[in-house]
Design an enzyme around this catalytic site. Structure first.
Site, short mmCIF file in Angstrom:
data_model
loop_
_atom_site.label_atom_id
_atom_site.label_comp_id
_atom_site.label_asym_id
_atom_site.label_seq_id
_atom_site.Cartn_x
_atom_site.Cartn_y
_atom_site.Cartn_z
N GLY A 9 0.83 -1.21 0.00
CA GLY A 9 0.00 0.00 0.00
C GLY A 9 0.86 1.25 0.00
N LEU A 11 1.62 3.59 -2.00
CA LEU A 11 1.25 4.87 -2.63
C LEU A 11 0.10 5.56 -1.91
CD1 LEU A 11 1.59 3.97 -6.43
CD2 LEU A 11 3.28 5.00 -4.89
N LEU A 14 0.80 7.29 3.58
CA LEU A 14 1.95 7.14 4.47
C LEU A 14 3.20 6.50 3.86
CD1 LEU A 14 -0.08 5.87 7.55
CD2 LEU A 14 0.64 8.21 7.06
N ASP A 35 2.68 -1.30 -4.61
CA ASP A 35 1.25 -0.97 -4.66
C ASP A 35 0.68 -1.61 -5.91
OD1 ASP A 35 -1.34 0.43 -4.47
OD2 ASP A 35 -0.29 1.77 -3.09
N ASP A 53 0.11 -7.04 -5.27
CA ASP A 53 -1.30 -7.11 -4.88
C ASP A 53 -1.37 -8.02 -3.65
OD1 ASP A 53 -3.97 -7.60 -4.57
OD2 ASP A 53 -4.32 -8.20 -6.66
N TYR A 142 -13.92 -1.42 8.66
CA TYR A 142 -12.52 -1.02 8.86
C TYR A 142 -12.08 -1.34 10.29
CZ TYR A 142 -8.66 2.39 9.31
OH TYR A 142 -7.47 3.02 9.55
N ILE A 172 -4.13 11.14 10.61
CA ILE A 172 -2.80 11.63 10.25
C ILE A 172 -2.92 12.84 9.31
CG2 ILE A 172 -0.55 11.05 9.27
CD1 ILE A 172 -1.22 9.53 11.87
C1 PYR Z 1 -9.76 7.17 9.62
O1 PYR Z 1 -10.08 8.37 9.62
O2 PYR Z 1 -10.26 6.33 8.87
C2 PYR Z 1 -8.74 6.74 10.56
O3 PYR Z 1 -8.26 5.64 10.55
C3 PYR Z 1 -8.30 7.65 11.58
#
Ligand code: PYR
Length: 319
Positions: A9, A11, A14, A35, A53, A142, A172
C-alpha cells in the site's frame, strides 16, 4: 546488518514518507515500495518500486523471497469511510489480504508492522481517554478488520513467536499526500481550502473531538517502534497520541495565520456517526514508558507547518 523492507500500500498517505525515512537510515535499495497502482515519476525515480497485490499470495511470496525481505510494513487497507461504502472490497483487502501477509511473515520470519487505528474502538469503548486495553466493539468494517489484525498478530506472536508490531494511529495530517477516505480527512482538507478559497465546509460537527497527529510524528513513531528491541515491548499493540482537537479548535488556530477563514458545518450522517463512536483522546502512556514515544508537533506547530508546506506546494505549481 541493515533490514530489507517491503512496504505494501506504498502509494497511500503514508508509504512514500516512511520509505524516505527508512531509506535515509538503511539505504535506498533496502526499502522497496509496492502498490497496485502506477507510481508518479518522482516516486519511481527515488528508489525501488514494484507491483504487489496483497490478494495475490504467490506474487507476494516471490517478492519477499527474491528480495530477501526481513521487515514488512503492511500499509495496504481501505479506510473507514470508503470501507463503509465498499464493504465487500474492504473485507477482501483488510482481512483476506491481512491473512496472506500474516502467513508470509510467519513463513519467512519477518518483523511485521501493521497499523491499527482509533477506528478499532467503538461506542462501548472508554472515549476520554481510550487506554490500550479495553472493550473494542467497532461498528465499521474497517474497525472490525483492524481489531482482527491486532488479535491475529498477537495470537501468532504468542503461539509461534511472530515478531508482530502494531501501532494504533490517530488521524494523520499531511501536506504532500492525500488521505485515503477516512473519517479524519477533514483535518487535511481544511488547510487546502483555507489557503485556496478561505472557506471550508466541514462534514463533522464543530465540537467533534478526535485524536490527530502530524505525519512527521507518525513516521518517527513507526521507525522508533520498528527499531525497539523485543525485550522493550510489554505489548504488541500500542496507542500513540499527539494532539486531540475539534474542527472549531483547528479552525481557530488557522485563524491566527488566516484571520478571515470561514467554516460552515454540514455534518454527513455516516462519518459523523463513525466519529461519535471513536475515542476523543488516546492514552499512550505504555508507548511512552516502554519505548520512549514522545510527539513533537502540538496544534500550533502542526498548523504552522501545514500552512507553510501547502503554500510552498502552491508556489511550485504556479511556476
Ligand atoms: C480514519 O479516519 O479512517 C482513521 O483511521 C483515523
Amino acid at each position: 546488518e541493515n533490514p530489507r523492507v517491503l512496504i505494501t500500500g506504498g502509494l497511500g498517505q503514508l508509504g512514500v514518507g516512511l520509505a524516505q525515512l527508512l531509506r535515509k537510515q538503511y539505504g535506498t535499495d533496502n526499502v522497496i515500495l509496492s502498490d497496485v497502482k502506477k507510481p508518479p515519476a518522482e516516486v519511481f525515480n527515488s528508489g525501488p518500486f514494484v507491483y504487489a497485490d496483497v490478494l495475490d499470495y504467490k506474487n507476494l511470496r516471490e517478492l519477499i523471497v527474491n528480495n530477501r525481505i526481513t521487515w514488512l510494513v503492511h500499509y495496504s487497507a481501505l479506510l473507514s469511510a470508503v470501507g463503509e461504502a465498499n464493504v465487500a472490497l474492504a473485507r477482501q483487502i483488510n482481512i483476506t489480504g491481512l491473512h496472506n501477509v500474516l502467513d508470509l511473515a510467519l513463513e519467512n520470519c519477518l518483523r511485521l508492522f501493521i497499523p491499527s487505528t482509533i477506528g478499532a474502538f467503538g461506542p462501548s469503548s472508554p472515549r476520554d481517554p481510550a487506554p490500550d486495553l479495553c472493550v473494542q466493539r467497532p461498528r465499521t468494517i474497517y474497525g472490525v478488520s483492524k481489531v482482527h489484525a491486532e488479535l491475529m498478530g498477537e495470537y501468532l506472536h504468542h503461539k509461534h513467536g511472530l515478531d508482530f508490531r502494531c501501532l494504533r494511529y490517530p488521524g494523520i495530517i499531511s501536506a504532500d499526500t492525500q488521505p485515503g477516505g477516512g473519517t479524519t480527512d477533514y483535518a487535511v482538507q481544511i488547510f487546502h481550502d483555507a489557503l485556496r478559497t478561505g472557506h471550508f465546509d466541514c462534514y463533522l460537527r464543530a465540537d467533534t473531538r478526535l485524536p490527530m497527529m502530524h505525519i512527521g510524528d507518525c513516521h518517527r513513531a513507526t521507525l522508533e517502534f520498528l527499531q525497539a528491541s523485543e525485550c522493550q515491548l510489554s505489548l504488541r499493540t500500542y496507542n500513540i497520541a499527539a494532539v486531540s482537537f475539534t474542527p472549531e479548535e483547528v479552525a481557530q488556530e488557522i485563524r491566527t495565520h488566516l484571520p478571515h477563514l470561514r467554516v460552515t458545518y454540514t455534518p454527513d450522517l455516516v462519518r459523523q456517526t463513525i466519529a461519535d463512536s471513536w475515542p476523543m483522546r488516546f492514552d499512550d502512556s505504555n508507548a511512552r514508558r516502554d519505548w520512549g514515544w514522545k510527539p513533537v508537533f502540538g496544534l500550533p506547530e502542526l498548523v504552522t507547518d501545514m500552512l507553510g508546506a501547502i503554500r510552498e506546494q502552491r508556489a511550485r505549481e504556479d511556476l
